[in-house]
Design a protein around this motif. Structure first.
Motif, short mmCIF file in Angstrom:
data_model
loop_
_atom_site.label_atom_id
_atom_site.label_comp_id
_atom_site.label_asym_id
_atom_site.label_seq_id
_atom_site.Cartn_x
_atom_site.Cartn_y
_atom_site.Cartn_z
N ILE A 137 3.42 34.87 -19.40
CA ILE A 137 2.56 35.72 -20.24
C ILE A 137 3.29 36.11 -21.53
CG2 ILE A 137 1.42 37.97 -20.42
CD1 ILE A 137 -0.09 35.94 -18.72
N LEU A 138 4.55 36.56 -21.41
CA LEU A 138 5.31 36.97 -22.59
C LEU A 138 5.54 35.78 -23.52
CD1 LEU A 138 7.97 39.37 -21.03
CD2 LEU A 138 6.02 40.00 -22.45
N LEU A 139 5.82 34.62 -22.94
CA LEU A 139 6.04 33.41 -23.74
C LEU A 139 4.77 33.03 -24.50
CD1 LEU A 139 8.36 31.41 -24.24
CD2 LEU A 139 7.45 30.00 -22.40
N GLY A 190 4.21 35.47 -27.37
CA GLY A 190 5.15 35.18 -28.45
C GLY A 190 4.71 33.97 -29.27
N LEU A 191 4.27 32.90 -28.59
CA LEU A 191 3.84 31.69 -29.29
C LEU A 191 2.56 31.94 -30.08
CD1 LEU A 191 4.56 29.04 -26.51
CD2 LEU A 191 5.82 29.36 -28.65
N ILE A 192 1.64 32.72 -29.51
CA ILE A 192 0.39 33.05 -30.22
C ILE A 192 0.71 33.81 -31.50
CG2 ILE A 192 -1.66 34.53 -30.11
CD1 ILE A 192 -1.89 33.72 -27.13
N GLN A 193 1.63 34.79 -31.41
CA GLN A 193 2.00 35.56 -32.60
C GLN A 193 2.79 34.72 -33.59
OE1 GLN A 193 3.75 39.37 -31.96
NE2 GLN A 193 2.03 40.13 -30.76
N LEU A 194 3.67 33.86 -33.07
CA LEU A 194 4.50 33.04 -33.95
C LEU A 194 3.66 32.09 -34.78
CD1 LEU A 194 7.40 32.21 -34.77
CD2 LEU A 194 7.35 30.55 -32.90
N ASN A 222 -7.19 36.06 -32.32
CA ASN A 222 -8.29 36.21 -31.37
C ASN A 222 -9.11 37.41 -31.80
OD1 ASN A 222 -9.94 36.86 -29.11
ND2 ASN A 222 -8.54 35.78 -27.74
N GLN A 223 -10.20 37.16 -32.48
CA GLN A 223 -11.01 38.25 -33.03
C GLN A 223 -11.54 39.15 -31.94
OE1 GLN A 223 -11.26 39.00 -36.19
NE2 GLN A 223 -10.14 37.20 -36.90
N GLY A 224 -11.90 38.56 -30.80
CA GLY A 224 -12.43 39.35 -29.69
C GLY A 224 -11.41 40.35 -29.18
N PHE A 225 -10.17 39.90 -29.02
CA PHE A 225 -9.11 40.78 -28.53
C PHE A 225 -8.81 41.87 -29.56
CE2 PHE A 225 -4.58 41.90 -28.28
CZ PHE A 225 -4.54 42.39 -26.98
N THR A 226 -8.81 41.49 -30.84
CA THR A 226 -8.54 42.47 -31.90
C THR A 226 -9.59 43.57 -31.93
OG1 THR A 226 -7.48 40.76 -33.25
CG2 THR A 226 -8.17 42.76 -34.38
N LYS A 227 -10.87 43.18 -31.80
CA LYS A 227 -11.95 44.16 -31.79
C LYS A 227 -11.86 45.07 -30.57
CE LYS A 227 -15.32 41.43 -34.43
NZ LYS A 227 -16.63 40.72 -34.37
N LEU A 228 -11.52 44.48 -29.43
CA LEU A 228 -11.38 45.26 -28.20
C LEU A 228 -10.26 46.28 -28.34
CD1 LEU A 228 -12.32 45.60 -25.24
CD2 LEU A 228 -10.55 43.96 -24.59
N GLN A 229 -9.17 45.86 -28.96
CA GLN A 229 -8.03 46.74 -29.17
C GLN A 229 -8.41 47.90 -30.10
OE1 GLN A 229 -4.50 45.07 -31.20
NE2 GLN A 229 -3.32 45.70 -29.43
N MET A 230 -9.14 47.60 -31.16
CA MET A 230 -9.55 48.63 -32.11
C MET A 230 -10.52 49.62 -31.47
SD MET A 230 -7.80 48.32 -34.75
CE MET A 230 -8.66 49.60 -35.67
N ARG A 231 -11.40 49.13 -30.60
CA ARG A 231 -12.33 50.02 -29.90
C ARG A 231 -11.58 51.01 -29.03
NH1 ARG A 231 -17.19 46.01 -27.74
NH2 ARG A 231 -18.08 45.53 -29.80
N LYS A 272 7.96 40.50 -38.06
CA LYS A 272 8.10 39.04 -38.07
C LYS A 272 9.07 38.55 -37.00
CE LYS A 272 11.73 38.88 -41.64
NZ LYS A 272 12.06 38.41 -42.99
N TRP A 273 9.92 39.47 -36.50
CA TRP A 273 10.87 39.10 -35.45
C TRP A 273 10.29 39.32 -34.05
CZ3 TRP A 273 14.64 36.28 -37.18
CH2 TRP A 273 15.10 36.48 -38.48
N LEU A 274 9.19 40.05 -33.96
CA LEU A 274 8.63 40.41 -32.66
C LEU A 274 8.25 39.19 -31.82
CD1 LEU A 274 8.10 43.01 -31.13
CD2 LEU A 274 5.77 43.02 -32.01
N PRO A 275 7.62 38.13 -32.39
CA PRO A 275 7.30 36.95 -31.58
C PRO A 275 8.53 36.32 -30.93
CG PRO A 275 6.14 36.86 -33.66
CD PRO A 275 7.10 37.99 -33.77
N PHE A 276 9.66 36.32 -31.65
CA PHE A 276 10.88 35.73 -31.10
C PHE A 276 11.42 36.58 -29.94
CE2 PHE A 276 10.71 34.29 -35.53
CZ PHE A 276 10.78 32.91 -35.33
N ILE A 277 11.23 37.89 -30.03
CA ILE A 277 11.66 38.76 -28.94
C ILE A 277 10.79 38.52 -27.71
CG2 ILE A 277 11.96 41.16 -28.20
CD1 ILE A 277 12.58 41.88 -31.07
N TYR A 278 9.48 38.37 -27.94
CA TYR A 278 8.58 38.01 -26.84
C TYR A 278 9.04 36.71 -26.17
CZ TYR A 278 4.63 41.29 -27.41
OH TYR A 278 3.81 42.40 -27.40
N ILE A 279 9.35 35.72 -26.98
CA ILE A 279 9.75 34.42 -26.45
C ILE A 279 11.06 34.53 -25.66
CG2 ILE A 279 10.54 32.11 -27.10
CD1 ILE A 279 8.49 32.26 -29.43
#
Length: 232
Positions: free
Chosen positions: A84-86, A89-93, A98-107, A192-199
């Motif tokens: 999951i973390l990997l 990280g790759l999605i962010q990198l 994901n517009q659906g996830f972003t909207k859900l997060q904002m709600r 910008k370093w956060l995806p690498f930390i996730y990975i």
């Protein structure tokens, strides 16, 4: 290195991201008023509330980890966490949105932020605002939660999340008191370093689940229970 030391330093280095992302919330505790002892106390209570929420999360996450330990699922849980973390990280990198996830997060964020605003300027309300701040989505919090869930007991998980919160405290307090002054000189784009930390965290959990019997990096996880995390 103790798992709890790891939690503290994870919070300490991760607080760079937290300070940048939550800077406006930290400054809002003071508003446009001059710094007084009452405002200083409110800033501290705000942080206490936030860290307490992390600890409560730790208890709940630890129960999941404890159940996994009893059932002999600790290896699978570690591998699942790593995957999951990997993926995150790759999605962010690669900036896969994901517009659906972003909207859900904002709600979720908007009503919580609104409720925080209501409490923030009430007598003693900064503590409850801090409690609410602790449930806001945060990349570093996700990683800490993943690590806490892989401990051997709810108590250890509670301590892990408290130590993570304490690790974030020094820099967040500095930002809270110095505010705009320090932000002028603090321009590091930690995001910008956060995806690498996730990975890196994902790889670590995959190695941990691989049961290679390498101290700290891939300790031996017995099928009948989790690795013991010594509280020292």
């Amino acid at each position: 290195m103790s798992y709890l030391y790891f939690a503290f330093f994870m919070g300490l280095f991760g607080s760079i991201h937290c300070a940048v992302m939550c800077g406006p919330l930290l400054l809002a505790v003071q508003g446009n008023q001059e710094l007084t002892w009452t405002i200083a106390l409110n800033k501290v209570l705000y942080q206490v509330g936030r860290i307490l929420t992390y600890g409560i999360f730790g208890v709940a996450l630890g129960l999941v980890g404890q159940l996994a330990s009893i059932q002999g699922w600790q290896v699978g849980l570690s591998l699942f966490t790593g995957i999951i973390l990997l993926l995150i990280g790759l999605i962010q990198l690669f900036k896969i949105k994901n517009q659906g996830f972003t909207k859900l997060q904002m709600r979720f964020v908007q009503p919580v932020a609104k409720l925080m605003g209501r409490w923030l300027y009430r007598p003693g309300g900064s503590f409850f605002a801090g409690v609410l701040n602790g449930i806001l989505p945060c990349g570093m919090l996700y990683m800490a939660a993943a690590a806490a869930m892989n401990t051997s007991s709810s108590l250890t998980s509670f301590y892990f999340m408290i130590m993570f919160g304490l690790g974030t405290l020094p820099l967040l307090l500095v930002f809270s008191f110095l505010g705009n002054f320090i932000r002028t000189y603090f321009k590091m784009n930690f995001s910008k370093w956060l995806p690498f930390i996730y990975i890196l965290m994902g790889i670590w959990f995959l190695l941990r689940g691989a049961n290679l019997d390498i101290p700290y990096l891939s300790p031996l996880l017995h099928m009948d229970g989790a690795i013991n995390c010594h509280i020292i």
